[in-house]
Motif scaffolding. Structure first.
Motif, short mmCIF file in Angstrom:
data_model
loop_
_atom_site.label_atom_id
_atom_site.label_comp_id
_atom_site.label_asym_id
_atom_site.label_seq_id
_atom_site.Cartn_x
_atom_site.Cartn_y
_atom_site.Cartn_z
N TYR A 172 41.44 47.34 45.76
CA TYR A 172 41.09 48.13 44.57
C TYR A 172 42.29 48.92 44.05
N ASP A 173 42.56 48.75 42.75
CA ASP A 173 43.67 49.44 42.11
C ASP A 173 43.36 49.56 40.62
N HIS A 174 44.26 50.23 39.89
CA HIS A 174 44.11 50.45 38.45
C HIS A 174 42.73 51.06 38.14
N VAL A 175 42.44 52.13 38.86
CA VAL A 175 41.12 52.75 38.75
C VAL A 175 40.90 53.43 37.41
N ASP A 176 41.96 53.59 36.62
CA ASP A 176 41.79 54.13 35.28
C ASP A 176 41.15 53.12 34.34
N TYR A 177 41.21 51.84 34.69
CA TYR A 177 40.63 50.78 33.85
C TYR A 177 39.41 50.15 34.52
N PHE A 178 39.56 49.74 35.77
CA PHE A 178 38.44 49.12 36.50
C PHE A 178 37.63 50.23 37.15
N LYS A 179 36.45 50.48 36.65
CA LYS A 179 35.66 51.62 37.09
C LYS A 179 35.05 51.44 38.47
N THR A 180 34.88 50.18 38.89
CA THR A 180 34.36 49.92 40.23
C THR A 180 35.17 48.78 40.86
N PHE A 181 35.09 48.70 42.18
CA PHE A 181 35.77 47.61 42.87
C PHE A 181 35.15 46.27 42.49
N GLU A 182 33.86 46.26 42.20
CA GLU A 182 33.20 45.03 41.78
C GLU A 182 33.81 44.52 40.47
N ASP A 183 34.09 45.43 39.54
CA ASP A 183 34.74 45.04 38.29
C ASP A 183 36.11 44.42 38.57
N TYR A 184 36.82 45.03 39.50
CA TYR A 184 38.16 44.57 39.84
C TYR A 184 38.12 43.16 40.42
N LYS A 185 37.21 42.94 41.38
CA LYS A 185 37.10 41.61 41.99
C LYS A 185 36.64 40.57 40.98
N GLN A 186 35.76 40.98 40.06
CA GLN A 186 35.27 40.05 39.05
C GLN A 186 36.40 39.56 38.15
N ALA A 187 37.36 40.44 37.86
CA ALA A 187 38.49 40.05 37.03
C ALA A 187 39.28 38.92 37.69
N PHE A 188 39.50 39.04 39.00
CA PHE A 188 40.22 37.99 39.72
C PHE A 188 39.41 36.69 39.78
N GLU A 189 38.12 36.82 39.93
CA GLU A 189 37.28 35.62 39.93
C GLU A 189 37.36 34.91 38.58
N ASN A 190 37.29 35.69 37.51
CA ASN A 190 37.38 35.09 36.17
C ASN A 190 38.73 34.41 35.96
N PHE A 191 39.79 35.07 36.42
CA PHE A 191 41.13 34.50 36.30
C PHE A 191 41.22 33.19 37.07
N ALA A 192 40.74 33.17 38.31
CA ALA A 192 40.82 31.97 39.14
C ALA A 192 40.11 30.79 38.49
N ASN A 193 39.02 31.08 37.82
CA ASN A 193 38.24 30.00 37.21
C ASN A 193 38.83 29.50 35.89
N GLN A 194 39.94 30.11 35.45
CA GLN A 194 40.65 29.62 34.27
C GLN A 194 41.82 28.70 34.65
N VAL A 195 42.15 28.64 35.93
CA VAL A 195 43.30 27.85 36.38
C VAL A 195 42.98 26.37 36.22
N LYS A 196 43.96 25.61 35.76
CA LYS A 196 43.73 24.21 35.41
C LYS A 196 43.69 23.28 36.62
N ASP A 197 44.49 23.56 37.64
CA ASP A 197 44.60 22.62 38.76
C ASP A 197 44.17 23.24 40.08
N THR A 198 44.98 24.17 40.63
CA THR A 198 44.72 24.68 41.98
C THR A 198 44.98 26.17 42.05
#
Length: 437
Positions: A172-198
């Motif tokens: 958990y970081d950037h707590v000024d933007y991500f209000k909860t750790f769940e929001d933070y983890k969700q951002a990484f999940e969304n990013f991972a699912n945009q990757v084209k290959d691996t």
């Protein structure tokens, strides 16, 4: 003409250098205060101006830094001029990455070092362009690869759709933007699912393997369940030695001049990248063994019997890793740790954790917030927010008096840690030490 509003920003400076090296005319503006990043721009002959709306000219392609809102005088002038093309930094970078076999390096910790290491691995394998978050940018025309440090702050990395992505860890970081750790983890999940290959993830992380990633995933780490596993890990006086198994088969043996488990982690991520692109283990080992680091990430100066280290560490875990790696690298020296905070919200949220990390040093020192630290609504704290949890720490100012106080130590490692310009204080301590001789 490409014009950068906020050209001294780390990512902006890197992108400006890339466009310059690709043959474009580049200029920009920023605050007048000296920032070490500007040296490379000035050495290239890239003009840097003070902010002024009159700087914006017809025909410019204006790239707007992440820190600048639409009401900034230059941003406003650019947006209101019909003869100017405007881009936000992350939009422009995302479009640029789409033209290459792009590799995005993400994660809470270790992005800059891992990105620099990846560039060193790839640059002689095939033509490679790189954007590193320390202000470094290198470009080759007709590159096959584009490697970019990709920050999660304000969801900026969601503008990128790379071929490969590395996610080193999640904390958990950037707590000024991500209000909860769940929001933070969700951002990484969304990013991972945009990757084209691996997507390449640290499989020993407590959170990454639990993300719902639909993209093909390769995990790396020390545990047996990883696709890429380091075994027989042995710290040595020269660094580290280990073997790598990939899908249960021996890939190769590695001897690297790195110290600390976090550097093993960075190396494994790059070994996985090299494997995906068909590199032999011997080639990967040879390239990684000659990597000598990036700016402001454990930058070492040895003067007399003392070691001076400048590091970007600005999160409790990063501070802990830097101190632990220093214990391994310099086992017979005491550690003088100096930390300068950046964001008020981060210090408020992790004050106790900062104190616990600093307590691992022999002589902890805490600097005040910089005068230009951005005020955050509802937060009114100072460095004593950390100091209350570590009474033995001394709170100092970055002045000659404090520099002389620190210079009294002998045969120690000084760790200067901050995302801000603490390197200036390091120079002051070095000068104070020389004055004693």
């Amino acid at each position: 003409m490409y014009y950068f509003i906020g050209v001294k920003g780390s990512g902006m400076a890197s992108l400006a250098r890339i466009l310059y090296e690709l043959g474009y005319e580049v200029t920009g503006s920023d605050i007048d205060k000296y920032i070490f990043i500007e040296e490379d721009l000035r050495n290239k002959g890239i003009p840097i101006y003070s902010f002024n709306k009159e700087n914006i000219k017809d025909g410019y392609k204006v790239i707007i830094g992440n820190a600048f809102n639409d009401d900034h005088e230059e941003v406003k002038a650019a947006l209101e001029n019909p003869n100017v093309e405007c881009y936000r930094y992350f939009d422009f970078l995302g479009e640029m990455m789409d033209r290459y076999d792009s590799i995005a390096i993400a994660g809470t910790h270790g992005k800059t070092t891992t990105t620099g290491m990846a560039y060193h691995l790839f640059k002689d394998y095939d033509k490679t362009t790189v954007l590193i978050g320390d202000g470094t940018g290198f470009a080759e025309k007709d590159s096959k690869y584009f490697i970019a440090e990709s920050c999660e702050y304000q969801d900026h990395f969601l503008h990128y759709r790379p071929k490969y992505a590395v996610i080193n860890n999640i904390e958990y970081d950037h707590v000024d933007y991500f209000k909860t750790f769940e929001d933070y983890k969700q951002a990484f999940e969304n990013f991972a699912n945009q990757v084209k290959d691996t997507v390449i993830i640290w499989g020993d992380d407590p959170y990454l393997p639990k993300l719902h990633i639909q993209t093909r995933t390769l995990s790396f780490g020390l545990n047996k369940n990883n696709d890429v596993q380091a075994i027989n890990y042995l710290p040595t006086e020269e660094g580290m030695s280990f073997d790598v198994m990939i899908h249960g088969e021996l890939f190769g043996h590695f001897n690297l001049p790195y110290f600390g488990k976090h550097m093993l982690q960075n190396a494994l991520a790059n070994i996985t990248l090299g494997y995906l692109e068909g590199m032999e283990a011997e080639y990967i080992n040879e390239r990684l063994a000659s990597f000598d680091g990036v700016k402001r990430r454990y930058s070492v100066k040895k003067i007399g019997h003392n070691i001076y280290v400048d590091d970007y560490a600005h999160h409790p875990t990063a501070i802990r890793m830097v101190i632990e790696a220093t214990r391994v690298r310099y086992p017979y020296k005491k550690i003088v740790a100096i930390f300068k905070p950046d964001r008020f919200s981060r210090i408020l949220r992790f004050a106790k954790e900062f104190a616990e990390a600093m307590d691992l040093s022999d002589y902890p020192y805490l600097c005040h917030f910089p005068e230009n630290a951005a005020k955050e609504p509802g937060i009114d704290i100072d460095i004593h927010e950390i100091g209350q949890y570590i009474p033995r720490a001394k709170i100092i100012r970055e002045d000659i008096s404090s520099a002389k106080q620190l210079a009294e130590y002998e045969d120690v490692v000084y760790l200067f840690m901050s995302s801000k310009d603490i390197y200036k204080f390091e120079d002051l301590v070095i000068e104070a030490k020389k004055a004693e001789i």
